[in-house]
Design a protein around this motif. Structure first.
Motif, PDB file in Angstrom:
ATOM      1  N   LEU A  72       0.836  -1.206   0.000  1.00 39.69           N
ATOM      2  CA  LEU A  72       0.000   0.000   0.000  1.00 39.69           C
ATOM      3  C   LEU A  72       0.866   1.249   0.000  1.00 39.69           C
ATOM      4  O   LEU A  72       0.657   2.169  -0.777  1.00 39.69           O
ATOM      5  CB  LEU A  72      -0.938   0.002   1.215  1.00 39.69           C
ATOM      6  CG  LEU A  72      -1.987  -1.104   1.239  1.00 39.69           C
ATOM      7  CD1 LEU A  72      -2.718  -1.112   2.572  1.00 39.69           C
ATOM      8  CD2 LEU A  72      -2.969  -0.940   0.091  1.00 39.69           C
ATOM      9  N   LEU A  73       1.850   1.291   0.883  1.00 38.02           N
ATOM     10  CA  LEU A  73       2.730   2.453   0.976  1.00 38.02           C
ATOM     11  C   LEU A  73       3.738   2.463  -0.172  1.00 38.02           C
ATOM     12  O   LEU A  73       4.124   3.529  -0.649  1.00 38.02           O
ATOM     13  CB  LEU A  73       3.462   2.454   2.328  1.00 38.02           C
ATOM     14  CG  LEU A  73       4.318   3.665   2.656  1.00 38.02           C
ATOM     15  CD1 LEU A  73       3.505   4.953   2.580  1.00 38.02           C
ATOM     16  CD2 LEU A  73       4.935   3.524   4.031  1.00 38.02           C
ATOM     17  N   GLY A  74       4.139   1.284  -0.642  1.00 34.78           N
ATOM     18  CA  GLY A  74       5.125   1.204  -1.719  1.00 34.78           C
ATOM     19  C   GLY A  74       4.669   1.829  -3.016  1.00 34.78           C
ATOM     20  O   GLY A  74       5.470   2.394  -3.754  1.00 34.78           O
ATOM     21  N   ALA A  75       3.396   1.760  -3.316  1.00 33.43           N
ATOM     22  CA  ALA A  75       2.886   2.295  -4.573  1.00 33.43           C
ATOM     23  C   ALA A  75       2.448   3.756  -4.462  1.00 33.43           C
ATOM     24  O   ALA A  75       2.300   4.433  -5.462  1.00 33.43           O
ATOM     25  CB  ALA A  75       1.697   1.451  -5.052  1.00 33.43           C
ATOM     26  N   ALA A  76       2.254   4.245  -3.250  1.00 34.65           N
ATOM     27  CA  ALA A  76       1.771   5.607  -3.041  1.00 34.65           C
ATOM     28  C   ALA A  76       2.922   6.607  -3.028  1.00 34.65           C
ATOM     29  O   ALA A  76       4.068   6.252  -2.776  1.00 34.65           O
ATOM     30  CB  ALA A  76       1.007   5.681  -1.719  1.00 34.65           C
ATOM     31  N   ASP A  77       2.621   7.872  -3.296  1.00 33.46           N
ATOM     32  CA  ASP A  77       3.636   8.919  -3.228  1.00 33.46           C
ATOM     33  C   ASP A  77       3.970   9.282  -1.787  1.00 33.46           C
ATOM     34  O   ASP A  77       5.021   9.829  -1.512  1.00 33.46           O
ATOM     35  CB  ASP A  77       3.164  10.175  -3.959  1.00 33.46           C
ATOM     36  CG  ASP A  77       3.218  10.019  -5.467  1.00 33.46           C
ATOM     37  OD1 ASP A  77       4.031   9.213  -5.961  1.00 33.46           O
ATOM     38  OD2 ASP A  77       2.451  10.702  -6.158  1.00 33.46           O
ATOM     39  N   GLY A  78       3.055   9.014  -0.877  1.00 39.04           N
ATOM     40  CA  GLY A  78       3.293   9.359   0.518  1.00 39.04           C
ATOM     41  C   GLY A  78       2.167   8.847   1.388  1.00 39.04           C
ATOM     42  O   GLY A  78       1.210   8.246   0.901  1.00 39.04           O
ATOM     43  N   ALA A  79       2.330   9.084   2.691  1.00 34.41           N
ATOM     44  CA  ALA A  79       1.306   8.624   3.630  1.00 34.41           C
ATOM     45  C   ALA A  79       1.261   9.548   4.836  1.00 34.41           C
ATOM     46  O   ALA A  79       2.262  10.158   5.212  1.00 34.41           O
ATOM     47  CB  ALA A  79       1.601   7.192   4.076  1.00 34.41           C
ATOM     48  N   PHE A  80       0.082   9.630   5.415  1.00 31.71           N
ATOM     49  CA  PHE A  80      -0.151  10.370   6.647  1.00 31.71           C
ATOM     50  C   PHE A  80      -0.762   9.402   7.649  1.00 31.71           C
ATOM     51  O   PHE A  80      -1.634   8.621   7.277  1.00 31.71           O
ATOM     52  CB  PHE A  80      -1.182  11.490   6.454  1.00 31.71           C
ATOM     53  CG  PHE A  80      -0.837  12.501   5.410  1.00 31.71           C
ATOM     54  CD1 PHE A  80      -0.209  13.682   5.762  1.00 31.71           C
ATOM     55  CD2 PHE A  80      -1.159  12.298   4.078  1.00 31.71           C
ATOM     56  CE1 PHE A  80       0.086  14.637   4.807  1.00 31.71           C
ATOM     57  CE2 PHE A  80      -0.870  13.245   3.116  1.00 31.71           C
ATOM     58  CZ  PHE A  80      -0.240  14.424   3.484  1.00 31.71           C
ATOM     59  N   ILE A  81      -0.316   9.468   8.889  1.00 37.13           N
ATOM     60  CA  ILE A  81      -0.954   8.676   9.938  1.00 37.13           C
ATOM     61  C   ILE A  81      -1.327   9.636  11.056  1.00 37.13           C
ATOM     62  O   ILE A  81      -0.468  10.318  11.616  1.00 37.13           O
ATOM     63  CB  ILE A  81      -0.051   7.552  10.461  1.00 37.13           C
ATOM     64  CG1 ILE A  81       0.149   6.515   9.368  1.00 37.13           C
ATOM     65  CG2 ILE A  81      -0.662   6.915  11.710  1.00 37.13           C
ATOM     66  CD1 ILE A  81       0.843   5.259   9.803  1.00 37.13           C
ATOM     67  N   LEU A  82      -2.613   9.690  11.364  1.00 37.50           N
ATOM     68  CA  LEU A  82      -3.120  10.524  12.449  1.00 37.50           C
ATOM     69  C   LEU A  82      -3.368   9.619  13.644  1.00 37.50           C
ATOM     70  O   LEU A  82      -4.139   8.661  13.547  1.00 37.50           O
ATOM     71  CB  LEU A  82      -4.420  11.220  12.025  1.00 37.50           C
ATOM     72  CG  LEU A  82      -5.017  12.185  13.039  1.00 37.50           C
ATOM     73  CD1 LEU A  82      -4.111  13.411  13.204  1.00 37.50           C
ATOM     74  CD2 LEU A  82      -6.406  12.619  12.606  1.00 37.50           C
ATOM     75  N   GLN A  83      -2.694   9.915  14.763  1.00 35.35           N
ATOM     76  CA  GLN A  83      -2.827   9.083  15.956  1.00 35.35           C
ATOM     77  C   GLN A  83      -3.194   9.937  17.160  1.00 35.35           C
ATOM     78  O   GLN A  83      -2.646  11.025  17.356  1.00 35.35           O
ATOM     79  CB  GLN A  83      -1.515   8.371  16.265  1.00 35.35           C
ATOM     80  CG  GLN A  83      -1.174   7.278  15.313  1.00 35.35           C
ATOM     81  CD  GLN A  83       0.112   6.591  15.737  1.00 35.35           C
ATOM     82  OE1 GLN A  83       1.143   7.221  15.864  1.00 35.35           O
ATOM     83  NE2 GLN A  83       0.025   5.299  15.973  1.00 35.35           N
ATOM     84  N   LYS A  84      -4.111   9.397  17.955  1.00 35.54           N
ATOM     85  CA  LYS A  84      -4.469   9.990  19.237  1.00 35.54           C
ATOM     86  C   LYS A  84      -4.238   8.927  20.302  1.00 35.54           C
ATOM     87  O   LYS A  84      -4.368   7.735  20.025  1.00 35.54           O
ATOM     88  CB  LYS A  84      -5.939  10.415  19.242  1.00 35.54           C
ATOM     89  CG  LYS A  84      -6.273  11.459  18.200  1.00 35.54           C
ATOM     90  CD  LYS A  84      -7.662  12.017  18.355  1.00 35.54           C
ATOM     91  CE  LYS A  84      -8.716  11.056  17.922  1.00 35.54           C
ATOM     92  NZ  LYS A  84     -10.076  11.613  17.976  1.00 35.54           N
ATOM     93  N   LYS A  85      -3.892   9.357  21.520  1.00 36.26           N
ATOM     94  CA  LYS A  85      -3.692   8.381  22.599  1.00 36.26           C
ATOM     95  C   LYS A  85      -5.009   7.704  22.948  1.00 36.26           C
ATOM     96  O   LYS A  85      -5.069   6.506  23.126  1.00 36.26           O
ATOM     97  CB  LYS A  85      -3.083   9.054  23.831  1.00 36.26           C
ATOM     98  CG  LYS A  85      -1.638   9.440  23.596  1.00 36.26           C
ATOM     99  CD  LYS A  85      -1.007   9.999  24.835  1.00 36.26           C
ATOM    100  CE  LYS A  85       0.428  10.386  24.503  1.00 36.26           C
ATOM    101  NZ  LYS A  85       1.128  10.934  25.630  1.00 36.26           N
ATOM    102  N   LYS A  86      -6.067   8.509  23.037  1.00 32.51           N
ATOM    103  CA  LYS A  86      -7.412   7.966  23.262  1.00 32.51           C
ATOM    104  C   LYS A  86      -8.315   8.482  22.155  1.00 32.51           C
ATOM    105  O   LYS A  86      -8.114   9.583  21.640  1.00 32.51           O
ATOM    106  CB  LYS A  86      -7.968   8.415  24.621  1.00 32.51           C
ATOM    107  CG  LYS A  86      -7.250   7.824  25.811  1.00 32.51           C
ATOM    108  CD  LYS A  86      -7.966   8.110  27.135  1.00 32.51           C
ATOM    109  CE  LYS A  86      -8.268   9.584  27.299  1.00 32.51           C
ATOM    110  NZ  LYS A  86      -8.821   9.924  28.603  1.00 32.51           N
ATOM    111  N   ARG A  87      -9.290   7.717  21.816  1.00 31.35           N
ATOM    112  CA  ARG A  87     -10.195   8.085  20.728  1.00 31.35           C
ATOM    113  C   ARG A  87     -10.855   9.448  20.931  1.00 31.35           C
ATOM    114  O   ARG A  87     -11.107  10.180  19.983  1.00 31.35           O
ATOM    115  CB  ARG A  87     -11.256   6.989  20.584  1.00 31.35           C
ATOM    116  CG  ARG A  87     -12.123   7.162  19.393  1.00 31.35           C
ATOM    117  CD  ARG A  87     -13.117   6.017  19.299  1.00 31.35           C
ATOM    118  NE  ARG A  87     -13.833   6.146  18.066  1.00 31.35           N
ATOM    119  CZ  ARG A  87     -14.047   5.181  17.221  1.00 31.35           C
ATOM    120  NH1 ARG A  87     -13.613   3.973  17.482  1.00 31.35           N
ATOM    121  NH2 ARG A  87     -14.707   5.387  16.108  1.00 31.35           N
ATOM    122  N   THR A  88     -11.112   9.819  22.177  1.00 27.06           N
ATOM    123  CA  THR A  88     -11.821  11.065  22.477  1.00 27.06           C
ATOM    124  C   THR A  88     -10.889  12.261  22.680  1.00 27.06           C
ATOM    125  O   THR A  88     -11.365  13.362  22.929  1.00 27.06           O
ATOM    126  CB  THR A  88     -12.683  10.880  23.736  1.00 27.06           C
ATOM    127  OG1 THR A  88     -11.833  10.469  24.816  1.00 27.06           O
ATOM    128  CG2 THR A  88     -13.781   9.858  23.505  1.00 27.06           C
TER     129      THR A  88
END
Length: 162
Positions: A72-88
């Motif tokens: 998935l990442l190999g074919a894409a130009d880039g990636a973003f990952i949005l992470q929160k410690k808790k969902r809320t």
């Protein structure tokens, strides 16, 4: 297909455009689906943002958390990952990697009243590339009176300092 100029598309989620029978994922299959979407975007000069999920298991590299294979990442130009410690949580980290940019990690805060993410700070500053000694030496040979090099490669090599 005729598309209007300066169009951006968001596919939410990638799973909705996968072909039927794609329950078993492989590197080749993941690479193929993103590759086809990238080819479409490049052909039409558009920005295509694919929304995809992360695995719930921790990983040493955040981008290993992308659900599926590295295809998935190999074919894409880039990636973003949005992470929160808790969902809320109102605070999150946006990690960014790409072919034509330095890795970046942004700290964001969600403004619930305006329903927007606000930039707090960049964890990793964009760094300048190290100067290239050869290019610097060649640049010193050029002046406003001599704006370009004319000569054989061997002559250029002889003109450069050791």
């Amino acid at each position: 297909m005729i598309l209007p100029e300066k169009v951006n598309f968001i596919i939410d989620t990638l799973q909705k455009v996968r072909e039927l029978g794609g329950e078993v994922y492989s590197y080749a299959g993941d690479y193929e689906i993103v590759g086809k979407l990238k080819t479409f975007a490049d052909k039409h000069g558009i920005c295509l943002l694919l929304v995809h999920h992360t695995r719930k298991q921790p990983a040493t590299d955040k981008f290993e958390m992308i659900s599926g294979t590295n295809g998935l990442l190999g074919a894409a130009d880039g990636a973003f990952i949005l992470q929160k410690k808790k969902r809320t949580d109102n605070q999150a980290t946006l990690s960014i990697v790409g072919r034509d940019q330095q890795d970046l990690e942004l700290h964001l805060e969600f403004d619930r009243e305006k329903c927007i993410w606000k930039f707090i700070k960049a964890e990793t500053a964009v760094s300048k590339p190290k100067p290239d000694a050869v290019l610097d030496a060649v640049a010193k040979l050029l002046t406003p009176l001599v704006p370009q090099w004319v000569g054989a490669p061997a002559d250029l090599l002889a003109a450069l300092p050791d």
